[in-house]
Write an enzyme that holds these catalytic residues in place. Structure first.
Site, short mmCIF file in Angstrom:
data_model
loop_
_atom_site.label_atom_id
_atom_site.label_comp_id
_atom_site.label_asym_id
_atom_site.label_seq_id
_atom_site.Cartn_x
_atom_site.Cartn_y
_atom_site.Cartn_z
N SER A 220 0.80 -1.23 0.00
CA SER A 220 0.00 0.00 0.00
C SER A 220 0.83 1.28 0.00
O SER A 220 0.32 2.35 -0.29
CB SER A 220 -0.97 0.02 1.19
OG SER A 220 -0.28 0.24 2.39
N LYS B 201 0.69 4.40 6.90
CA LYS B 201 0.06 5.25 5.87
C LYS B 201 0.53 6.68 6.05
O LYS B 201 1.05 7.07 7.08
CB LYS B 201 -1.48 5.23 6.00
CG LYS B 201 -2.13 3.87 5.86
CD LYS B 201 -2.15 3.41 4.42
CE LYS B 201 -2.88 2.09 4.25
NZ LYS B 201 -2.13 0.92 4.62
#
Length: 147
Positions: free
Chosen positions: A68, A105
């Site tokens: 990701s 993230k």
């Protein structure tokens, strides 16, 4: 010391930093262009712990699991250096505990809203709400890669 593990990250704390150890370090830089004469090299010792860890008590390591964050240069199996003493800020890359799982993230903060933005278009942006069990666990300061 190994800390709790989720399916996304395994966390490690640094071992005691021994100031007398370190790998050989050539302080002149390594040319990525034309070769440099060898007599220009000065040999010193370099401790990666001293270079990468600013606050030993608040620093941890974790391996990335997944894709990701590939757009930010964080690939599967890379080793992250995470400092829990740093304040979270917009645009920083953070390790977060979200609904029982660790994830890494990019933080997006605007007014009273927080989003976790992946750096891969195949993954959705996560809007953090009051229903989420959410903690910003630490800020990524460095990434160590294997070549």
């Amino acid at each position: 010391m190994i800390l709790p593990q989720s399916t996304n990250l395994t966390l490690f704390s640094p071992e005691d930093i021994n100031d007398s150890l370190g790998a050989l370090f050539f302080d002149t830089g390594i040319s990525a262009g034309f070769p440099s004469p060898t007599e220009d090299f000065k040999e010193q010792r370099l401790s990666l712990d001293r270079e990468l860890i600013k606050n030993k008590e608040a620093t941890f390591f974790a391996r990335v699991s997944g894709q990701s964050m590939i757009g930010a240069g964080l690939n599967d199996n890379d080793l992250l250096v995470i400092d829990r003493s740093l304040e979270p800020e917009n645009n920083k890359i953070a390790v977060c505990f979200l609904d029982g799982e660790f994830t890494v993230k990019r933080l997006r903060v605007q007014k009273d809203e927080v989003w976790l933005q992946p750096e891969n278009p195949d993954y959705p942006i996560i809007n953090i709400t009051a229903e989420n069990n959410f903690i910003i666990w630490g800020i990524v300061t460095n990434v160590i890669k294997k070549v």
